[in-house]
Motif scaffolding. Structure first.
Motif, PDB file in Angstrom:
ATOM      1  N   TRP A 143      -1.530 -47.305  13.033  1.00 31.62           N
ATOM      2  CA  TRP A 143      -0.772 -47.786  11.890  1.00 31.62           C
ATOM      3  C   TRP A 143       0.552 -48.370  12.368  1.00 31.62           C
ATOM      4  CZ3 TRP A 143      -1.690 -47.895   6.575  1.00 31.62           C
ATOM      5  CH2 TRP A 143      -2.909 -47.356   6.154  1.00 31.62           C
ATOM      6  N   VAL A 144       0.949 -49.452  11.699  1.00 31.78           N
ATOM      7  CA  VAL A 144       2.225 -50.104  11.990  1.00 31.78           C
ATOM      8  C   VAL A 144       2.968 -50.260  10.666  1.00 31.78           C
ATOM      9  CG1 VAL A 144       3.398 -52.106  12.966  1.00 31.78           C
ATOM     10  CG2 VAL A 144       1.221 -51.324  13.946  1.00 31.78           C
ATOM     11  N   VAL A 145       4.260 -49.997  10.681  1.00 31.98           N
ATOM     12  CA  VAL A 145       5.102 -50.069   9.473  1.00 31.98           C
ATOM     13  C   VAL A 145       6.085 -51.207   9.645  1.00 31.98           C
ATOM     14  CG1 VAL A 145       6.749 -48.844   8.015  1.00 31.98           C
ATOM     15  CG2 VAL A 145       4.824 -47.605   9.041  1.00 31.98           C
ATOM     16  N   ASP A 148       8.742 -39.131   8.298  1.00 32.89           N
ATOM     17  CA  ASP A 148       7.526 -39.613   8.970  1.00 32.89           C
ATOM     18  C   ASP A 148       6.956 -40.790   8.178  1.00 32.89           C
ATOM     19  OD1 ASP A 148       5.273 -40.003  10.447  1.00 32.89           O
ATOM     20  OD2 ASP A 148       4.555 -37.927  10.330  1.00 32.89           O
ATOM     21  N   VAL A 149       7.334 -42.004   8.577  1.00 29.52           N
ATOM     22  CA  VAL A 149       6.897 -43.190   7.838  1.00 29.52           C
ATOM     23  C   VAL A 149       5.410 -43.481   8.069  1.00 29.52           C
ATOM     24  CG1 VAL A 149       9.197 -44.206   7.776  1.00 29.52           C
ATOM     25  CG2 VAL A 149       7.713 -44.648   9.738  1.00 29.52           C
ATOM     26  N   ALA A 191       2.737 -44.085   5.154  1.00 31.87           N
ATOM     27  CA  ALA A 191       1.889 -45.275   5.079  1.00 31.87           C
ATOM     28  C   ALA A 191       0.421 -44.898   4.925  1.00 31.87           C
ATOM     29  CB  ALA A 191       2.105 -46.134   6.325  1.00 31.87           C
ATOM     30  N   ARG A 192      -0.004 -43.871   5.615  1.00 36.37           N
ATOM     31  CA  ARG A 192      -1.390 -43.438   5.481  1.00 36.37           C
ATOM     32  C   ARG A 192      -1.661 -42.875   4.097  1.00 36.37           C
ATOM     33  NH1 ARG A 192      -2.061 -40.218  11.297  1.00 36.37           N
ATOM     34  NH2 ARG A 192      -2.219 -42.112  12.610  1.00 36.37           N
ATOM     35  N   ASP A 193      -0.655 -42.161   3.529  1.00 44.66           N
ATOM     36  CA  ASP A 193      -0.856 -41.562   2.214  1.00 44.66           C
ATOM     37  C   ASP A 193      -0.971 -42.628   1.119  1.00 44.66           C
ATOM     38  OD1 ASP A 193      -0.811 -39.075   3.361  1.00 44.66           O
ATOM     39  OD2 ASP A 193       1.329 -38.714   2.943  1.00 44.66           O
ATOM     40  N   VAL A 194      -0.104 -43.643   1.187  1.00 43.98           N
ATOM     41  CA  VAL A 194      -0.123 -44.651   0.116  1.00 43.98           C
ATOM     42  C   VAL A 194      -1.186 -45.715   0.338  1.00 43.98           C
ATOM     43  CG1 VAL A 194       2.310 -44.255  -0.375  1.00 43.98           C
ATOM     44  CG2 VAL A 194       1.666 -46.027   1.270  1.00 43.98           C
ATOM     45  N   GLY A 195      -1.605 -45.924   1.613  1.00 44.03           N
ATOM     46  CA  GLY A 195      -2.644 -46.899   1.903  1.00 44.03           C
ATOM     47  C   GLY A 195      -2.087 -48.184   2.488  1.00 44.03           C
TER      48      GLY A 195
END
Length: 248
Positions: free
Chosen positions: A106-108, A178-179, A183-187
């Motif tokens: 994952w990348v933010v 923990d971004v 990100a994983r939680d919101v999709g």
């Protein structure tokens, strides 16, 4: 013809044995009585003059009292950081983030790369801290107008501790740090808020700086004045030349 005037006797008469004769006990007692009487007559006036101008008054409370008041002031000012932290978390702008998947990771990213929300977060903290510094300085001045050095130091230390408390409390109340997990939680591709972060650590000095400046200004404008150690001369008493002192 008139008889010649007899010269006054010398202060010490020469004894027949060749030595100097010491003054008698009666003369010593008379001189001591005259000196004590003159000091007693002039003493109350001198003491009254000096006491009238605060020369014998104690300047403020003792050191133990000042240190105790300074400790209470520092703690009370520092506790104001709780309110500052809550207001910062509530009023600070949110920084939007968005997550993406690249391969298996994952990348933010920042959703608005040209946004100024991050600067607004620091600016909100600085403005609130300046306001808290001014209010705390005003409160300390109203409670204790004669600001001693320990009290001023306590105001600065309490402001710094309050800023640190507000910073950590705001970060704790804000979004999680923990971004990647967010990100994983919101999709993928869904916007979420970045953690509350104070980028410019110099903002922590805004509160103590504002408090010291405002307290200094209030003390200079409305603080107590020290009495003049040199009272104005009485126009009815002749003054000696060259700045000396004379008895009226």
């Amino acid at each position: 013809m008139s008889a010649p005037l007899t010269p006054p006797p010398p202060p010490h008469e020469h004894s027949p044995q060749g030595g100097w004769q010491s003054p008698s006990a009666g003369q010593v007692a008379a001189a001591s009585a005259d000196g004590s009487a003159s000091d007693a007559a002039a003493g109350p006036a001198r003491h009254g003059d000096r006491a009238g101008y605060g020369w014998y008054e104690q300047d403020g409370p003792g050191m133990k009292t000042e240190l105790r008041e300074a400790a209470v002031t520092a703690v009370a000012v520092a506790l104001g950081g709780v309110l500052l932290g809550v207001l910062w978390w509530w009023l600070a702008p949110r920084v939007p983030l968005v997550g993406d998947v690249t391969g298996d990771s994952w990348v933010v990213y920042l959703k608005d790369t040209e946004g100024e929300q991050a600067i607004g977060v620091d600016g909100t903290f600085v403005l609130l801290a300046l306001a808290f510094g001014a209010v705390s300085a005003l409160a300390v001045f109203l409670v204790r107008r004669r600001g001693a050095v320990p009290l001023v130091v306590a105001l600065g230390v309490g402001g710094l501790l309050g800023s640190l408390l507000a910073w950590r409390l705001g970060v704790w109340l804000g979004p999680a740090q923990d971004v990647i997990a967010q990100a994983r939680d919101v999709g993928k591709g869904v916007t979420f808020d970045a953690p509350l972060k104070l980028s410019a650590k110099g903002a922590l000095l805004a509160w103590p700086f504002a408090g010291l400046v405002v307290h200094l200004g209030l003390t200079a404008l409305f603080g107590p004045r020290d009495p003049d150690p040199y009272p104005p001369a009485d126009p009815y008493v002749p003054q000696p030349p060259h700045g000396g002192f004379s008895k009226p």
